[in-house]
Design a protein around this motif. Structure first.
Motif, PDB file in Angstrom:
ATOM      1  N   ASN A  35      13.411  11.856  -1.624  1.00 38.22           N
ATOM      2  CA  ASN A  35      13.609  10.877  -0.560  1.00 38.22           C
ATOM      3  C   ASN A  35      12.378  10.923   0.351  1.00 38.22           C
ATOM      4  O   ASN A  35      11.690  11.943   0.431  1.00 38.22           O
ATOM      5  N   TRP A  36      12.121   9.832   1.033  1.00 36.74           N
ATOM      6  CA  TRP A  36      10.886   9.698   1.795  1.00 36.74           C
ATOM      7  C   TRP A  36      11.120   9.937   3.279  1.00 36.74           C
ATOM      8  O   TRP A  36      12.197   9.646   3.813  1.00 36.74           O
ATOM      9  N   GLU A  37      10.112  10.467   3.917  1.00 36.58           N
ATOM     10  CA  GLU A  37      10.115  10.651   5.368  1.00 36.58           C
ATOM     11  C   GLU A  37       8.897   9.922   5.930  1.00 36.58           C
ATOM     12  O   GLU A  37       7.761  10.206   5.530  1.00 36.58           O
ATOM     13  N   LEU A  38       9.138   8.984   6.848  1.00 35.20           N
ATOM     14  CA  LEU A  38       8.065   8.172   7.413  1.00 35.20           C
ATOM     15  C   LEU A  38       7.896   8.465   8.907  1.00 35.20           C
ATOM     16  O   LEU A  38       8.850   8.868   9.578  1.00 35.20           O
ATOM     17  N   PRO A  39       6.688   8.264   9.425  1.00 36.18           N
ATOM     18  CA  PRO A  39       6.486   8.432  10.869  1.00 36.18           C
ATOM     19  C   PRO A  39       7.356   7.450  11.650  1.00 36.18           C
ATOM     20  O   PRO A  39       7.753   6.393  11.132  1.00 36.18           O
ATOM     21  N   GLN A  40       7.612   7.779  12.897  1.00 36.10           N
ATOM     22  CA  GLN A  40       8.404   6.888  13.754  1.00 36.10           C
ATOM     23  C   GLN A  40       7.649   5.582  13.961  1.00 36.10           C
ATOM     24  O   GLN A  40       6.438   5.557  14.144  1.00 36.10           O
ATOM     25  N   ASN A  41       8.374   4.473  13.912  1.00 37.33           N
ATOM     26  CA  ASN A  41       7.792   3.132  14.086  1.00 37.33           C
ATOM     27  C   ASN A  41       6.676   2.878  13.066  1.00 37.33           C
ATOM     28  O   ASN A  41       5.633   2.289  13.378  1.00 37.33           O
ATOM     29  N   SER A  42       6.898   3.320  11.858  1.00 38.56           N
ATOM     30  CA  SER A  42       5.894   3.184  10.800  1.00 38.56           C
ATOM     31  C   SER A  42       5.645   1.719  10.463  1.00 38.56           C
ATOM     32  O   SER A  42       6.563   0.887  10.498  1.00 38.56           O
ATOM     33  N   VAL A  43       4.383   1.413  10.128  1.00 39.08           N
ATOM     34  CA  VAL A  43       4.040   0.061   9.667  1.00 39.08           C
ATOM     35  C   VAL A  43       4.242  -0.060   8.158  1.00 39.08           C
ATOM     36  O   VAL A  43       3.969  -1.104   7.571  1.00 39.08           O
ATOM     37  N   PHE A  44       4.741   1.025   7.529  1.00 42.69           N
ATOM     38  CA  PHE A  44       4.978   1.030   6.088  1.00 42.69           C
ATOM     39  C   PHE A  44       6.470   1.189   5.808  1.00 42.69           C
ATOM     40  O   PHE A  44       7.186   1.879   6.531  1.00 42.69           O
ATOM     41  N   LYS A  45       6.913   0.554   4.742  1.00 37.49           N
ATOM     42  CA  LYS A  45       8.274   0.698   4.250  1.00 37.49           C
ATOM     43  C   LYS A  45       8.201   1.062   2.763  1.00 37.49           C
ATOM     44  O   LYS A  45       7.248   0.687   2.075  1.00 37.49           O
ATOM     45  N   ILE A  46       9.219   1.776   2.280  1.00 38.35           N
ATOM     46  CA  ILE A  46       9.247   2.199   0.882  1.00 38.35           C
ATOM     47  C   ILE A  46      10.590   1.808   0.264  1.00 38.35           C
ATOM     48  O   ILE A  46      11.644   1.981   0.882  1.00 38.35           O
ATOM     49  N   SER A  47      10.527   1.292  -0.951  1.00 38.84           N
ATOM     50  CA  SER A  47      11.741   0.902  -1.663  1.00 38.84           C
ATOM     51  C   SER A  47      11.606   1.262  -3.147  1.00 38.84           C
ATOM     52  O   SER A  47      10.606   0.913  -3.775  1.00 38.84           O
ATOM     53  N   PRO A  48      12.588   2.010  -3.712  1.00 40.88           N
ATOM     54  CA  PRO A  48      13.741   2.590  -3.013  1.00 40.88           C
ATOM     55  C   PRO A  48      13.331   3.790  -2.167  1.00 40.88           C
ATOM     56  O   PRO A  48      12.388   4.499  -2.507  1.00 40.88           O
ATOM     57  N   PHE A  49      14.066   3.999  -1.077  1.00 37.81           N
ATOM     58  CA  PHE A  49      13.729   5.068  -0.144  1.00 37.81           C
ATOM     59  C   PHE A  49      14.065   6.440  -0.705  1.00 37.81           C
ATOM     60  O   PHE A  49      13.441   7.434  -0.362  1.00 37.81           O
ATOM     61  N   LYS A  50      15.057   6.494  -1.580  1.00 34.42           N
ATOM     62  CA  LYS A  50      15.403   7.743  -2.246  1.00 34.42           C
ATOM     63  C   LYS A  50      15.849   7.426  -3.666  1.00 34.42           C
ATOM     64  O   LYS A  50      16.237   6.288  -3.966  1.00 34.42           O
ATOM     65  N   GLY A  51      15.768   8.435  -4.536  1.00 28.90           N
ATOM     66  CA  GLY A  51      16.147   8.179  -5.908  1.00 28.90           C
ATOM     67  C   GLY A  51      15.988   9.413  -6.774  1.00 28.90           C
ATOM     68  O   GLY A  51      15.848  10.543  -6.271  1.00 28.90           O
ATOM     69  N   GLU A  52      15.990   9.188  -8.073  1.00 31.75           N
ATOM     70  CA  GLU A  52      15.925  10.275  -9.048  1.00 31.75           C
ATOM     71  C   GLU A  52      15.009   9.856 -10.192  1.00 31.75           C
ATOM     72  O   GLU A  52      15.103   8.734 -10.696  1.00 31.75           O
ATOM     73  N   VAL A  53      14.124  10.773 -10.584  1.00 32.78           N
ATOM     74  CA  VAL A  53      13.220  10.528 -11.704  1.00 32.78           C
ATOM     75  C   VAL A  53      13.757  11.307 -12.910  1.00 32.78           C
ATOM     76  O   VAL A  53      13.905  12.534 -12.833  1.00 32.78           O
ATOM     77  N   PRO A  54      14.050  10.628 -14.020  1.00 34.57           N
ATOM     78  CA  PRO A  54      14.591  11.340 -15.187  1.00 34.57           C
ATOM     79  C   PRO A  54      13.612  12.384 -15.723  1.00 34.57           C
ATOM     80  O   PRO A  54      12.407  12.345 -15.438  1.00 34.57           O
ATOM     81  N   ALA A  55      14.142  13.316 -16.498  1.00 33.71           N
ATOM     82  CA  ALA A  55      13.314  14.361 -17.103  1.00 33.71           C
ATOM     83  C   ALA A  55      12.252  13.749 -18.003  1.00 33.71           C
ATOM     84  O   ALA A  55      12.513  12.772 -18.710  1.00 33.71           O
ATOM     85  N   ASP A  56      11.057  14.329 -17.951  1.00 35.37           N
ATOM     86  CA  ASP A  56       9.936  13.895 -18.791  1.00 35.37           C
ATOM     87  C   ASP A  56       9.762  12.381 -18.745  1.00 35.37           C
ATOM     88  O   ASP A  56       9.628  11.717 -19.776  1.00 35.37           O
ATOM     89  N   SER A  57       9.754  11.849 -17.527  1.00 34.13           N
ATOM     90  CA  SER A  57       9.663  10.402 -17.370  1.00 34.13           C
ATOM     91  C   SER A  57       8.954  10.082 -16.061  1.00 34.13           C
ATOM     92  O   SER A  57       8.396  10.968 -15.400  1.00 34.13           O
ATOM     93  N   SER A  58       8.976   8.822 -15.690  1.00 32.66           N
ATOM     94  CA  SER A  58       8.348   8.398 -14.442  1.00 32.66           C
ATOM     95  C   SER A  58       9.110   7.208 -13.887  1.00 32.66           C
ATOM     96  O   SER A  58       9.891   6.558 -14.595  1.00 32.66           O
TER      97      SER A  58
END
Length: 287
Positions: free
Chosen positions: A164-187
């Motif tokens: 999951n991502w942690e962004l500075p307060q009042n960040s000018v950047f957004k991330i999607s998805p904000f949290k998730g799971e990467v399968p084994a031996d994958s990307s």
């Protein structure tokens, strides 16, 4: 899996029999060492230990281990008929970082004891970003007020990795998805969106943190660039005068680009009741 209980008196006599050296040589097992390699902490992996019975009589085989990391292995006995192969799941799970070297005992007909080795290197979950820096630049043709880039998160391990991502307060950047799971031996890919604050035309830079569950945090420094623009309305107020109910009354307002570069504008959708504007966005070339 074969049964753990004999089906006949003959089979019972078979599994109670003590085997001589020649007979034991007709029981083939393997592998003699199970090496799990690198294993993520708090993840479960398994391999199979095989026993092939080349005798003309049935045998009973059981694997056992006192290692807590191997507690989930299949440790019930199996009665293996003649000329058959049985598989025993050897499962490994560790809550601690360690270099594991253990052993598993296997017993034939409850009388003959042997061992095979089990090794594993337990390490933190490792999710890696394809890059640690990323620049965002608006192109001449862009009419949106934000830019989106993508970044790949790689997982070369044996088990899924959560982030999951942690962004500075009042960040000018957004991330999607904000949290998730990467399968084994994958990307997997995530989107990073830059929305300029409008206060800095020399570059807005922030360090974004990807927190990895049971692993080390990863970081990416994102920098957004935007060309300075300045626009002014020619009119400071619009007077529609008296307007009949249900009758549209159009008025033109002029927006002038006061800078040497192309300007992009976008009207806020939060308009007063009854007001519509066309167009809501666009590009204005330099004067």
């Amino acid at each position: 899996m074969f049964t753990s209980e004999p089906n006949s008196q003959a089979e019972y006599r078979d599994i109670m029999k003590e085997l001589n050296a020649e007979e034991l040589q007709k029981v083939f097992v393997g592998p003699t060492t199970i090496d799990f390699g690198i294993v993520y902490v708090k993840s479960r992996v398994s391999r199979f230990f095989a026993v092939k019975n080349q005798l003309k009589t049935a045998i009973v085989v059981q694997i056992t281990s006192n290692n807590g990391e191997l507690a989930e292995s299949y440790q019930r006995p199996q009665i293996i008929p003649p000329m058959q192969v049985a598989g025993f799941e050897v499962a490994f799970y560790s809550q601690n970082l360690q270099t594991f070297k253990g052993s598993v005992k296997y017993t034939i007909n409850s009388k003959h004891e042997f061992y095979f080795a089990v090794n594993a290197q337990v390490e933190p979950v490792k999710l890696l970003l394809e890059t640690n820096t990323m620049a965002f630049r608006f192109q001449e043709k862009d009419e949106e007020m934000e830019i989106m880039n993508t970044i790949t998160i790689n997982n070369k391990g044996n088990a899924p990795g959560k982030y999951n991502w942690e962004l500075p307060q009042n960040s000018v950047f957004k991330i999607s998805p904000f949290k998730g799971e990467v399968p084994a031996d994958s990307s997997t890919k995530v989107s990073i969106i830059y929305t300029p604050s409008g206060n800095n035309f020399k570059g807005e830079s922030e360090k974004l943190t990807m927190q990895v569950e049971n692993g080390e945090n990863q970081y990416i420094t994102c920098t957004g660039y935007v060309n300075e623009a300045k626009c002014e309305f020619r009119e400071t107020a619009l007077d529609f005068g008296n307007v009949l109910v249900s009758q549209e009354q159009p008025k033109a307002v002029y927006l002038k680009n006061k800078h040497k570069g192309t300007a992009v504008f976008k009207i806020s959708p939060r308009l007063p009741p009854g007001i519509t504007i066309t167009p809501m966005s666009g590009r204005i070339p330099p004067d």
